[in-house]
Design a protein around this motif. Structure first.
Motif, PDB file in Angstrom:
ATOM      1  N   ILE A 282      39.042  30.496  24.325  1.00 20.37           N
ATOM      2  CA  ILE A 282      39.165  29.071  23.986  1.00 20.37           C
ATOM      3  C   ILE A 282      38.537  28.224  25.089  1.00 20.37           C
ATOM      4  O   ILE A 282      37.742  27.324  24.827  1.00 20.37           O
ATOM      5  CB  ILE A 282      40.655  28.705  23.798  1.00 20.37           C
ATOM      6  N   VAL A 283      38.931  28.521  26.320  1.00 22.05           N
ATOM      7  CA  VAL A 283      38.316  27.884  27.482  1.00 22.05           C
ATOM      8  C   VAL A 283      37.327  28.897  28.067  1.00 22.05           C
ATOM      9  O   VAL A 283      37.742  29.948  28.537  1.00 22.05           O
ATOM     10  CB  VAL A 283      39.367  27.496  28.542  1.00 22.05           C
ATOM     11  N   PRO A 284      36.028  28.618  28.025  1.00 15.93           N
ATOM     12  CA  PRO A 284      35.047  29.590  28.510  1.00 15.93           C
ATOM     13  C   PRO A 284      35.313  29.982  29.974  1.00 15.93           C
ATOM     14  O   PRO A 284      35.459  29.119  30.844  1.00 15.93           O
ATOM     15  CB  PRO A 284      33.716  28.851  28.364  1.00 15.93           C
ATOM     16  N   LEU A 285      35.381  31.265  30.201  1.00 19.33           N
ATOM     17  CA  LEU A 285      35.613  31.784  31.551  1.00 19.33           C
ATOM     18  C   LEU A 285      34.371  32.521  32.004  1.00 19.33           C
ATOM     19  O   LEU A 285      33.963  33.502  31.387  1.00 19.33           O
ATOM     20  CB  LEU A 285      36.820  32.746  31.557  1.00 19.33           C
ATOM     21  N   PRO A 286      33.731  32.069  33.088  1.00 18.26           N
ATOM     22  CA  PRO A 286      32.547  32.778  33.588  1.00 18.26           C
ATOM     23  C   PRO A 286      32.894  34.220  33.950  1.00 18.26           C
ATOM     24  O   PRO A 286      33.973  34.489  34.495  1.00 18.26           O
ATOM     25  CB  PRO A 286      32.153  31.969  34.828  1.00 18.26           C
ATOM     26  N   ARG A 287      31.985  35.132  33.640  1.00 14.09           N
ATOM     27  CA  ARG A 287      32.248  36.538  33.929  1.00 14.09           C
ATOM     28  C   ARG A 287      32.439  36.759  35.422  1.00 14.09           C
ATOM     29  O   ARG A 287      33.245  37.591  35.831  1.00 14.09           O
ATOM     30  CB  ARG A 287      31.101  37.399  33.405  1.00 14.09           C
ATOM     31  N   SER A 288      31.710  35.995  36.229  1.00 10.27           N
ATOM     32  CA  SER A 288      31.852  36.147  37.681  1.00 10.27           C
ATOM     33  C   SER A 288      33.257  35.779  38.138  1.00 10.27           C
ATOM     34  O   SER A 288      33.820  36.427  39.039  1.00 10.27           O
ATOM     35  CB  SER A 288      30.819  35.273  38.403  1.00 10.27           C
ATOM     36  N   LEU A 289      33.849  34.758  37.499  1.00 10.58           N
ATOM     37  CA  LEU A 289      35.204  34.360  37.856  1.00 10.58           C
ATOM     38  C   LEU A 289      36.197  35.448  37.462  1.00 10.58           C
ATOM     39  O   LEU A 289      37.114  35.784  38.232  1.00 10.58           O
ATOM     40  CB  LEU A 289      35.557  33.046  37.158  1.00 10.58           C
ATOM     41  N   ILE A 290      36.031  36.036  36.264  1.00 16.87           N
ATOM     42  CA  ILE A 290      36.930  37.096  35.807  1.00 16.87           C
ATOM     43  C   ILE A 290      36.830  38.312  36.716  1.00 16.87           C
ATOM     44  O   ILE A 290      37.840  38.920  37.089  1.00 16.87           O
ATOM     45  CB  ILE A 290      36.602  37.472  34.348  1.00 16.87           C
ATOM     46  N   GLN A 291      35.598  38.664  37.095  1.00 20.96           N
ATOM     47  CA  GLN A 291      35.419  39.798  38.003  1.00 20.96           C
ATOM     48  C   GLN A 291      36.043  39.526  39.363  1.00 20.96           C
ATOM     49  O   GLN A 291      36.602  40.433  39.989  1.00 20.96           O
ATOM     50  CB  GLN A 291      33.928  40.114  38.147  1.00 20.96           C
ATOM     51  N   MET A 292      35.961  38.276  39.804  1.00 20.88           N
ATOM     52  CA  MET A 292      36.581  37.928  41.083  1.00 20.88           C
ATOM     53  C   MET A 292      38.096  38.087  41.009  1.00 20.88           C
ATOM     54  O   MET A 292      38.732  38.600  41.939  1.00 20.88           O
ATOM     55  CB  MET A 292      36.219  36.478  41.455  1.00 20.88           C
ATOM     56  N   VAL A 293      38.682  37.691  39.880  1.00 25.05           N
ATOM     57  CA  VAL A 293      40.130  37.813  39.705  1.00 25.05           C
ATOM     58  C   VAL A 293      40.546  39.274  39.638  1.00 25.05           C
ATOM     59  O   VAL A 293      41.499  39.701  40.307  1.00 25.05           O
ATOM     60  CB  VAL A 293      40.580  37.058  38.436  1.00 25.05           C
ATOM     61  N   THR A 294      39.830  40.068  38.842  1.00 22.79           N
ATOM     62  CA  THR A 294      40.218  41.477  38.674  1.00 22.79           C
ATOM     63  C   THR A 294      40.022  42.271  39.960  1.00 22.79           C
ATOM     64  O   THR A 294      40.872  43.073  40.337  1.00 22.79           O
ATOM     65  CB  THR A 294      39.420  42.120  37.529  1.00 22.79           C
ATOM     66  N   MET A 295      38.911  42.060  40.641  1.00 26.90           N
ATOM     67  CA  MET A 295      38.690  42.785  41.897  1.00 26.90           C
ATOM     68  C   MET A 295      39.626  42.292  42.990  1.00 26.90           C
ATOM     69  O   MET A 295      40.100  43.075  43.814  1.00 26.90           O
ATOM     70  CB  MET A 295      37.239  42.644  42.343  1.00 26.90           C
TER      71      MET A 295
END
Length: 409
Positions: A30-43
């Motif tokens: 719904i709210v676009p999440l940049p892949r780089s941000l998601i990877q930063m959160v997961t890592m």
């Protein structure tokens, strides 16, 4: 540090490991999440999990675990195949991630005692993930069931695919059912987990997760059949309900299972077989045959492999395949040798589910939810640490009167 406080930190570390394995690709949110941000959160979650595990285990006390030892050995072909950079620097990054993931499991193995603690951590965290999926479906039904995925349920708040949601739902349903049969939870608490998860599983139309749940539960409950009256009653009712459903709703179930696909598409496993044939037919050097082409994104020719064994063969070679097979065989063998119990039944469910899902899902050779499911199984099969024996007090011989010191007055 108090026991309760330590338990909370261990549970938090486990939850962060689960967050790390949620992935960074999937449906549009719904709210676009940049892949780089998601990877930063997961890592970042993995780094924090390792830090927390190290903070509560500074003395590096670990439990002997064939499961984690085999995962450590799996790093060898991963590094060898990734070192030539054929798959790019991302392969070395994935090796570092796998090493940190395995290191965290080693640190947390100190609390693997054959109890149900990690089962409860597992259920709580994945239930929270499914709650976010349900919230996304309520906020935006169109984004949660897009046409791109054939109207199947996806993550609208966090990019989760239908197979991921189906997997999480199936695992916590199976574990909650077993806890209920073992009288380790009450009916209301079990229903709070099972009913919503069943609805989400049905909305994902995930066949692999459904079959894994059913077959896993049959094997797990079968292991309790001779020792648990509740397991026998549940099994009898399940057979009766399955017979009624097959007779009364056979056409509906068949339509759900086919998902509107043609017979040809269904028999080719939604096109997976074509990718598998191309992967097996591709020429390989001796080094690639033994150690693979390096850790990648579990794809071949731009298409997902969707088979754990072929993904491991492609990325870690026959050495990786042998090690992953050893993981399943060792855990399964230990489970069969254990006496009937609820922890053993939960372990059998998780092992069988991962073995079934490995045919159409990748993940057994890298940091993934499947390795976390197997880690929970390993914790359930661990032998409880023996309590330190109390030091027996040696009886003292009475001291003769003549040897007693006398006070000089």
């Amino acid at each position: 540090m108090g026991t309760d406080h330590t338990s909370k930190i261990v549970g938090t570390a486990w939850g962060l490991l689960i967050l790390n394995t949620l992935g960074s690709t999937g449906a549009k949110t719904i709210v676009p999440l940049p892949r780089s941000l998601i990877q930063m959160v997961t890592m970042g979650a993995l780094a924090v999990a390792f830090t927390l595990a190290l903070a509560v285990n500074l003395r590096l006390r670990i439990r002997a675990s064939a499961f984690v030892f085999l995962l450590t050995l799996l790093l060898v072909p991963s590094v060898i195949s990734s070192a030539d950079l054929e798959s790019g620097f991302g392969a070395l990054f994935r090796c570092a991630r796998l090493a940190l993931f395995v290191g965290t499991l080693w640190l947390l193995s100190r609390w693997w005692d054959g109890g149900l603690t990690f089962v409860r951590h597992h259920i709580r965290m994945y239930f929270a993930v499914l709650a976010s999926v349900a919230a996304g479906a309520v906020l935006s039904p169109g984004a949660a069931m897009p046409e791109l995925y054939g109207g199947r349920l996806v993550g609208a708040l966090w990019p989760l695919t239908p197979p991921q949601i189906g997997q999480y739902a199936a695992v916590i349903i199976g574990l909650a059912v077993l806890l209920l049969l073992g009288r380790r939870t009450d009916r209301f608490s079990a229903a709070v987990v099972i009913v919503p998860a069943l609805v989400l599983l049905a909305l994902t139309h995930t066949r692999t997760a459904t079959l894994g749940l059913l077959i896993g539960l049959v094997l797990a409950i079968g292991s309790l059949f001779l020792t648990s009256a509740a397991a026998r009653r549940f099994f009898a009712w399940a057979v009766l309900c399955a017979a009624v459903a097959a007779v009364g709703f056979g056409s509906v179930l068949r339509a759900w299972f086919l998902r509107g696909q043609s017979e040809e598409n269904f028999t080719s496993l939604t096109g997976r077989a074509k990718v598998w044939d191309a992967l097996l037919a591709a020429p390989r050097t001796t080094s690639e045959h033994l150690f693979g082409a390096g850790l990648g994104d579990k794809s071949f020719g731009g298409l997902p492999i969707d088979n754990s064994w072929l993904a491991v063969y492609h990325e870690q070679g026959m050495t990786g395949v042998a090690l992953v097979a050893a993981v399943i065989v060792v855990l399964g063998g230990v489970a069969l040798l254990r006496p009937p119990s609820l922890p053993r039944a939960c372990a059998i469910f998780l092992i069988s589910y991962c073995a079934i899902a490995s045919y159409t899902e990748a993940g057994l050779g890298d940091a993934s939810p499947y390795l976390l499911h197997l880690a929970v199984a390993a914790s359930l099969l661990a032998v409880p640490a023996a309590a330190p024996a109390a030091t027996a007090e040696v009886p003292r011989r009475p001291v003769p009167r003549w040897a007693q010191s006398s006070e000089v007055t």
